[in-house]
Enzyme design. Structure first.
Site, PDB file in Angstrom:
ATOM      1  N   CYS A   1      48.444  36.090  39.722  1.00  0.00           N
ATOM      2  CA  CYS A   1      48.126  37.369  40.959  1.00  0.00           C
ATOM      3  C   CYS A   1      46.820  37.205  40.571  1.00  0.00           C
ATOM      4  O   CYS A   1      46.211  37.270  39.247  1.00  0.00           O
ATOM      5  CB  CYS A   1      49.069  38.243  40.914  1.00  0.00           C
ATOM      6  SG  CYS A   1      47.786  39.159  42.129  1.00  0.00           S
TER       7      CYS A   1
ATOM      8  N   CYS B   1      43.632  33.826  46.512  1.00  0.00           N
ATOM      9  CA  CYS B   1      44.745  34.227  46.463  1.00  0.00           C
ATOM     10  C   CYS B   1      46.513  33.895  46.294  1.00  0.00           C
ATOM     11  O   CYS B   1      46.291  32.239  47.024  1.00  0.00           O
ATOM     12  CB  CYS B   1      44.579  34.997  47.785  1.00  0.00           C
ATOM     13  SG  CYS B   1      46.166  36.298  48.108  1.00  0.00           S
TER      14      CYS B   1
ATOM     15  N   HIS C   1      44.853  39.489  40.677  1.00  0.00           N
ATOM     16  CA  HIS C   1      44.641  40.752  40.761  1.00  0.00           C
ATOM     17  C   HIS C   1      45.020  41.320  38.752  1.00  0.00           C
ATOM     18  O   HIS C   1      43.519  41.782  38.415  1.00  0.00           O
ATOM     19  CB  HIS C   1      45.077  41.678  41.313  1.00  0.00           C
ATOM     20  CG  HIS C   1      44.631  42.172  42.652  1.00  0.00           C
ATOM     21  ND1 HIS C   1      45.007  40.875  43.604  1.00  0.00           N
ATOM     22  CD2 HIS C   1      44.347  42.830  43.535  1.00  0.00           C
ATOM     23  CE1 HIS C   1      44.699  41.861  44.896  1.00  0.00           C
ATOM     24  NE2 HIS C   1      44.261  43.523  44.099  1.00  0.00           N
TER      25      HIS C   1
ATOM     26  N   ASP D   1      40.230  36.485  49.500  1.00  0.00           N
ATOM     27  CA  ASP D   1      41.488  36.981  48.861  1.00  0.00           C
ATOM     28  C   ASP D   1      41.766  38.413  49.909  1.00  0.00           C
ATOM     29  O   ASP D   1      41.692  39.316  50.988  1.00  0.00           O
ATOM     30  CB  ASP D   1      41.683  38.064  47.252  1.00  0.00           C
ATOM     31  CG  ASP D   1      42.279  38.522  46.987  1.00  0.00           C
ATOM     32  OD1 ASP D   1      43.612  38.110  47.225  1.00  0.00           O
ATOM     33  OD2 ASP D   1      42.704  39.487  46.235  1.00  0.00           O
ATOM     34  N   SER D   2      42.833  38.867  49.789  1.00  0.00           N
ATOM     35  CA  SER D   2      43.281  40.151  50.806  1.00  0.00           C
ATOM     36  C   SER D   2      42.608  41.272  50.003  1.00  0.00           C
ATOM     37  O   SER D   2      42.577  42.713  50.414  1.00  0.00           O
ATOM     38  CB  SER D   2      44.763  39.717  50.189  1.00  0.00           C
ATOM     39  OG  SER D   2      45.596  40.319  48.712  1.00  0.00           O
TER      40      SER D   2
ATOM     41  N   GLU E   1      43.577  47.638  41.994  1.00  0.00           N
ATOM     42  CA  GLU E   1      42.760  47.798  43.152  1.00  0.00           C
ATOM     43  C   GLU E   1      42.186  49.282  42.297  1.00  0.00           C
ATOM     44  O   GLU E   1      41.344  49.104  42.918  1.00  0.00           O
ATOM     45  CB  GLU E   1      43.932  48.038  44.702  1.00  0.00           C
ATOM     46  CG  GLU E   1      43.427  46.603  45.103  1.00  0.00           C
ATOM     47  CD  GLU E   1      43.017  46.110  46.229  1.00  0.00           C
ATOM     48  OE1 GLU E   1      41.755  46.594  45.983  1.00  0.00           O
ATOM     49  OE2 GLU E   1      42.481  44.383  45.592  1.00  0.00           O
TER      50      GLU E   1
HETATM   51  N1  DGL Z   1      45.155  38.920  44.613  1.00  0.00           N
HETATM   52  C1  DGL Z   1      46.490  38.225  45.974  1.00  0.00           C
HETATM   53  C2  DGL Z   1      47.727  37.317  45.191  1.00  0.00           C
HETATM   54  O1  DGL Z   1      46.828  36.195  43.877  1.00  0.00           O
HETATM   55  C3  DGL Z   1      47.396  39.956  45.706  1.00  0.00           C
HETATM   56  C4  DGL Z   1      48.337  39.204  46.483  1.00  0.00           C
HETATM   57  C5  DGL Z   1      48.688  40.549  48.252  1.00  0.00           C
HETATM   58  O2  DGL Z   1      47.857  40.361  48.519  1.00  0.00           O
HETATM   59  O3  DGL Z   1      49.759  40.772  47.456  1.00  0.00           O
HETATM   60  O4  DGL Z   1      47.942  36.671  45.457  1.00  0.00           O
END
Ligand code: DGL
Length: 277
Positions: free
Chosen positions: A187, A77, A189, A13-14, A155
């Site tokens: 998302c 992500c 997150h 993930d990011s 976060e």
């Molecule tokens: N967890 C990522 C997602 O599901 C975060 C989004 C991002 O980094 O912009 O899209």
């Protein structure tokens, strides 16, 4: 006694959002080893040009697989999945599983045919969302809310920062107004914010995310490849489920405790990985 090799899965993930998916993967396959990779040096991906996301995903994941050969890769992500999945599948020689907002299961659950899609601004404006709605949610009113704050608040939880409830209430106001009974967490997150989201939208009956579906898909793929093993077969669960949590930037303060609280105790946390980004 011959012990079958423990399957190993790379979850990407990011940021820390992919931990919500990692938790489901670990629940489904407690015998598997997991490597968690977060490109937090480039977080959030929604603010990055597509070419940057593709390049970073391909380079970082290839590097992680070199260090830790894995049996499957999970792109936990939505942003990276939409942008980079075809590229990754072309260059990886292990199965790559991506994530899409769970509009299909949401359409099956809603009673009043009003669905909320909560995602990042980058995800809600993608045309593939229109395609998903056309394909799976015909006859439903889908209210989209894309807000930049939610990923940041998720976060923040890792560092022990409480979710600003009043700001969250405001962020999801559109869903309250549309009287949705089902909300898609588009998302990875957002499952981390579920308690706060429930407080903001007490009228919502169904909260739907993609974590379990991804875990089932990975389990199936590993079984197909003969890589599944029950805890009994391989003599007990691994001592720690996450062998390494790799961060391309500084490791978020408190991440070890945050992961442990979700049953995802990491053996090692590596920051500024691989050292050249
Ligand atoms: N967890 C990522 C997602 O599901 C975060 C989004 C991002 O980094 O912009 O899209």
């Amino acid at each position: 006694m011959n012990q079958p090799a423990v399957p190993r899965i790379l979850v990407f993930d990011s940021g820390v959002g992919g931990l919500s998916v990692t938790a489901r993967v670990h629940e489904a396959m407690p015998y598997a080893s997991i490597v968690y990779l977060a490109d937090n040096a480039a977080f959030p991906y929604g603010d990055q040009p597509d070419a940057v996301v593709i390049e970073r995903c391909c380079t970082l994941i290839a590097g992680a697989l070199e260090q830790y050969p894995c049996d499957a890769v999970v792109i936990a992500c939505n942003t990276a999945s939409t942008i980079a999945l075809p590229h990754l599948r072309r260059v990886m020689d292990v199965p790559v599983v991506g994530v899409v907002p769970a509009l299909k299961p949401a359409a099956a659950k809603t009673r009043n045919h009003r669905i909320g899609l909560l995602a990042t601004p980058a995800t809600v404006r993608r045309t593939y969302i229109d395609q998903l709605i056309e394909e799976f949610a015909v006859g439903c009113q889908v209210e989209r809310v894309g807000h930049p704050g939610l990923v940041q608040w998720a976060e923040g939880l890792v560092r022990g920062v409480a979710v600003p409830q009043a700001e969250l209430d405001q962020a999801v106001e559109g869903l309250r107004g549309a009287a949705v009974d089902t909300v898609v967490l588009g998302c990875t997150h957002y499952p981390l914010l579920l308690d706060s989201l429930k407080r903001s939208l007490p009228g919502v009956r169904f909260w739907v995310d993609s974590g379990e579906a991804i875990a089932r898909r990975v389990e199936w793929l590993l079984a197909q490849a003969g890589k599944s093993a029950s805890p009994d077969e391989q003599g007990g669960e691994p001592r720690v489920p996450v062998v390494d949590a790799l961060f391309s930037g500084p490791a978020p303060k408190g991440v070890t405790g945050f992961m442990a609280a979700q049953g995802l105790q990491p053996r090692v946390v590596t920051e500024n990985w691989p050292g050249t980004s």
